[in-house]
Design a protein around this motif. Structure first.
Motif, PDB file in Angstrom:
ATOM      1  N   THR A 208      16.196  20.630  50.145  1.00  0.00           N
ATOM      2  CA  THR A 208      17.148  20.055  51.096  1.00  0.00           C
ATOM      3  C   THR A 208      18.071  21.119  51.660  1.00  0.00           C
ATOM      4  O   THR A 208      18.377  21.130  52.857  1.00  0.00           O
ATOM      5  CB  THR A 208      17.977  18.942  50.436  1.00  0.00           C
ATOM      6  OG1 THR A 208      17.089  17.903  49.978  1.00  0.00           O
ATOM      7  CG2 THR A 208      18.974  18.341  51.411  1.00  0.00           C
ATOM      8  N   GLY A 209      18.520  22.032  50.819  1.00  0.00           N
ATOM      9  CA  GLY A 209      19.397  23.111  51.272  1.00  0.00           C
ATOM     10  C   GLY A 209      18.757  23.972  52.341  1.00  0.00           C
ATOM     11  O   GLY A 209      19.422  24.395  53.298  1.00  0.00           O
ATOM     12  N   ARG A 210      17.466  24.228  52.215  1.00  0.00           N
ATOM     13  CA  ARG A 210      16.755  25.012  53.243  1.00  0.00           C
ATOM     14  C   ARG A 210      16.748  24.270  54.583  1.00  0.00           C
ATOM     15  O   ARG A 210      16.975  24.876  55.631  1.00  0.00           O
ATOM     16  CB  ARG A 210      15.317  25.287  52.799  1.00  0.00           C
ATOM     17  CG  ARG A 210      15.173  26.359  51.733  1.00  0.00           C
ATOM     18  CD  ARG A 210      13.714  26.493  51.327  1.00  0.00           C
ATOM     19  NE  ARG A 210      13.503  27.509  50.339  1.00  0.00           N
ATOM     20  CZ  ARG A 210      13.249  28.800  50.591  1.00  0.00           C
ATOM     21  NH1 ARG A 210      13.193  29.190  51.861  1.00  0.00           N
ATOM     22  NH2 ARG A 210      13.058  29.670  49.628  1.00  0.00           N
TER      23      ARG A 210
ATOM     24  N   THR B  78      24.062  20.707  48.090  1.00  0.00           N
ATOM     25  CA  THR B  78      22.736  20.105  47.932  1.00  0.00           C
ATOM     26  C   THR B  78      22.154  20.492  46.580  1.00  0.00           C
ATOM     27  O   THR B  78      20.944  20.476  46.383  1.00  0.00           O
ATOM     28  CB  THR B  78      21.787  20.555  49.065  1.00  0.00           C
ATOM     29  OG1 THR B  78      21.594  21.981  48.986  1.00  0.00           O
ATOM     30  CG2 THR B  78      22.358  20.209  50.429  1.00  0.00           C
ATOM     31  N   VAL B  79      23.031  20.845  45.647  1.00  0.00           N
ATOM     32  CA  VAL B  79      22.610  21.264  44.310  1.00  0.00           C
ATOM     33  C   VAL B  79      21.894  20.112  43.624  1.00  0.00           C
ATOM     34  O   VAL B  79      22.313  18.953  43.704  1.00  0.00           O
ATOM     35  CB  VAL B  79      23.836  21.699  43.484  1.00  0.00           C
ATOM     36  CG1 VAL B  79      23.458  21.933  42.028  1.00  0.00           C
ATOM     37  CG2 VAL B  79      24.454  22.953  44.081  1.00  0.00           C
TER      38      VAL B  79
ATOM     39  N   PHE C  52      11.400  13.074  50.560  1.00  0.00           N
ATOM     40  CA  PHE C  52      10.071  13.593  50.852  1.00  0.00           C
ATOM     41  C   PHE C  52      10.152  14.564  52.022  1.00  0.00           C
ATOM     42  O   PHE C  52      11.136  14.586  52.767  1.00  0.00           O
ATOM     43  CB  PHE C  52       9.085  12.454  51.141  1.00  0.00           C
ATOM     44  CG  PHE C  52       9.353  11.705  52.419  1.00  0.00           C
ATOM     45  CD1 PHE C  52       8.701  12.043  53.598  1.00  0.00           C
ATOM     46  CD2 PHE C  52      10.249  10.632  52.441  1.00  0.00           C
ATOM     47  CE1 PHE C  52       8.935  11.349  54.774  1.00  0.00           C
ATOM     48  CE2 PHE C  52      10.482   9.920  53.609  1.00  0.00           C
ATOM     49  CZ  PHE C  52       9.831  10.277  54.780  1.00  0.00           C
ATOM     50  N   GLU C  53       9.102  15.366  52.174  1.00  0.00           N
ATOM     51  CA  GLU C  53       9.053  16.360  53.241  1.00  0.00           C
ATOM     52  C   GLU C  53       8.464  15.752  54.511  1.00  0.00           C
ATOM     53  O   GLU C  53       7.455  15.043  54.474  1.00  0.00           O
ATOM     54  CB  GLU C  53       8.206  17.559  52.810  1.00  0.00           C
ATOM     55  CG  GLU C  53       8.784  18.353  51.654  1.00  0.00           C
ATOM     56  CD  GLU C  53      10.114  19.001  51.993  1.00  0.00           C
ATOM     57  OE1 GLU C  53      10.415  19.185  53.190  1.00  0.00           O
ATOM     58  OE2 GLU C  53      10.860  19.329  51.057  1.00  0.00           O
ATOM     59  N   HIS C  54       9.124  16.041  55.625  1.00  0.00           N
ATOM     60  CA  HIS C  54       8.645  15.633  56.950  1.00  0.00           C
ATOM     61  C   HIS C  54       9.220  16.641  57.932  1.00  0.00           C
ATOM     62  O   HIS C  54      10.393  17.003  57.838  1.00  0.00           O
ATOM     63  CB  HIS C  54       9.112  14.216  57.275  1.00  0.00           C
ATOM     64  CG  HIS C  54       8.576  13.697  58.570  1.00  0.00           C
ATOM     65  ND1 HIS C  54       7.241  13.398  58.751  1.00  0.00           N
ATOM     66  CD2 HIS C  54       9.199  13.410  59.744  1.00  0.00           C
ATOM     67  CE1 HIS C  54       7.060  12.957  59.974  1.00  0.00           C
ATOM     68  NE2 HIS C  54       8.223  12.961  60.603  1.00  0.00           N
ATOM     69  N   GLU C  55       8.424  17.087  58.873  1.00  0.00           N
ATOM     70  CA  GLU C  55       8.839  18.213  59.710  1.00  0.00           C
ATOM     71  C   GLU C  55       9.856  17.857  60.782  1.00  0.00           C
ATOM     72  O   GLU C  55      10.682  18.690  61.160  1.00  0.00           O
ATOM     73  CB  GLU C  55       7.604  18.854  60.368  1.00  0.00           C
ATOM     74  CG  GLU C  55       6.724  19.602  59.380  1.00  0.00           C
ATOM     75  CD  GLU C  55       7.511  20.640  58.584  1.00  0.00           C
ATOM     76  OE1 GLU C  55       8.254  21.438  59.185  1.00  0.00           O
ATOM     77  OE2 GLU C  55       7.392  20.646  57.351  1.00  0.00           O
ATOM     78  N   GLU C  56       9.830  16.657  61.289  1.00  0.00           N
ATOM     79  CA  GLU C  56      10.693  16.293  62.408  1.00  0.00           C
ATOM     80  C   GLU C  56      11.810  15.350  61.963  1.00  0.00           C
ATOM     81  O   GLU C  56      11.632  14.540  61.056  1.00  0.00           O
ATOM     82  CB  GLU C  56       9.882  15.614  63.515  1.00  0.00           C
ATOM     83  CG  GLU C  56       8.719  16.448  64.039  1.00  0.00           C
ATOM     84  CD  GLU C  56       9.184  17.724  64.718  1.00  0.00           C
ATOM     85  OE1 GLU C  56      10.296  17.716  65.292  1.00  0.00           O
ATOM     86  OE2 GLU C  56       8.433  18.716  64.681  1.00  0.00           O
TER      87      GLU C  56
ATOM     88  N   ARG D  35      13.821  14.728  54.027  1.00  0.00           N
ATOM     89  CA  ARG D  35      14.844  15.767  53.881  1.00  0.00           C
ATOM     90  C   ARG D  35      15.351  16.252  55.237  1.00  0.00           C
ATOM     91  O   ARG D  35      16.517  16.635  55.357  1.00  0.00           O
ATOM     92  CB  ARG D  35      14.292  16.936  53.059  1.00  0.00           C
ATOM     93  CG  ARG D  35      14.124  16.601  51.584  1.00  0.00           C
ATOM     94  CD  ARG D  35      13.802  17.838  50.763  1.00  0.00           C
ATOM     95  NE  ARG D  35      13.811  17.520  49.340  1.00  0.00           N
ATOM     96  CZ  ARG D  35      12.755  17.147  48.645  1.00  0.00           C
ATOM     97  NH1 ARG D  35      11.571  17.013  49.262  1.00  0.00           N
ATOM     98  NH2 ARG D  35      12.846  16.879  47.358  1.00  0.00           N
ATOM     99  N   THR D  36      14.500  16.232  56.246  1.00  0.00           N
ATOM    100  CA  THR D  36      14.959  16.594  57.596  1.00  0.00           C
ATOM    101  C   THR D  36      16.027  15.612  58.075  1.00  0.00           C
ATOM    102  O   THR D  36      17.019  16.013  58.681  1.00  0.00           O
ATOM    103  CB  THR D  36      13.788  16.590  58.590  1.00  0.00           C
ATOM    104  OG1 THR D  36      13.012  15.395  58.403  1.00  0.00           O
ATOM    105  CG2 THR D  36      12.910  17.803  58.424  1.00  0.00           C
TER     106      THR D  36
END
Length: 234
Positions: free
Chosen positions: A12-14, A69-70, A164-168, A186-187
């Motif tokens: 999430t921090g990224r 976001t630790v 979860f990961e999602h690009e947009e 996370r985006t």
């Protein structure tokens, strides 16, 4: 604005760091593993453990806002990183006169959160995983939230669902305390925090974030997470 991001090398921090830089903010990225962040314009890195009060205070000096976001993976062992970290962040912010704080917690911290229609989650996954396997982490998130609530700063507790990961970035939903939804990209989480940093709507409140536009399920979430970890070399 200069934003200090704790946990900047986490997933999430990224996302938050990338979106903040793209929006023209100055970012101080704080992590124990700053070598994982490529240097670029607008980015300052600080190798800091959130347990180190003096180093945390130095990292927040000169910031317009601080975001935590630790996080830690689920464990049955005692967890204190959320509460210890935010205690040091709050002290550093008070020392340097920084007022705005957002910290990621979880929708599980809301005792009234039961997403509609998610019977398997509510009856099986939540009691088994959240209330047992990840209980120590969620207990510490609640301690973190209590510390923020006792402070005089302009804080916001951020409560996503299953990440979860999602690009947009999608047309995510926000709500006070939590949102009636099980999943959060996370985006979307990062975008929601950035959008509310200078807004009063959720100051001194908890903010729920949920993703609606991406259809997710528990098996699909597990598969996506495994795929992301494999791609990252974990």
């Amino acid at each position: 604005m200069r934003i200090t991001v704790f946990g900047a090398t986490g997933p999430t921090g990224r996302r938050l760091t990338e979106q903040a830089l793209a929006a023209g903010h100055q970012v101080t990225a704080v992590s124990r593993r700053v070598d994982a962040l490529p240097l670029r314009a607008g980015l300052t890195v600080a190798a800091v453990d959130v347990a180190d009060a003096a180093a945390v205070a130095a990292a927040v000096a000169g910031s317009g806002a601080v975001v935590s976001t630790v996080g830690v993976p689920p464990t049955r062992e005692r967890v204190t990183v959320y509460s210890d970290g935010v205690r040091n962040i709050l002290a550093g912010m008070e020392q340097h006169g920084v007022k705005r704080l957002m910290a990621v917690s979880s929708s599980v911290a809301d005792p009234n959160w039961r997403p509609s229609g998610e019977h398997f989650f509510n009856l099986v996954m939540d009691p088994l995983v959240n209330r047992k396997v990840a209980k120590t982490a969620h207990d510490d998130m609640r301690r973190m939230e209590a510390l923020m609530g006792e402070s005089g700063l302009d804080w916001t507790v951020v409560r996503p669902g299953g990440l979860f990961e999602h690009e947009e970035v999608t047309d995510y939903e926000l709500g006070e305390d939590s949102v009636d939804g099980l999943y959060t990209a996370r985006t979307d989480l990062a975008a929601a925090m950035l959008s509310q940093l200078e807004e009063p709507r959720f100051v001194r409140k908890a903010m729920g974030v949920a993703t609606r536009d991406v259809k997710m399920s528990i098996p699909k979430l597990i598969w996506r997470q495994a795929k992301a970890e494999k791609a990252a070399g974990k």
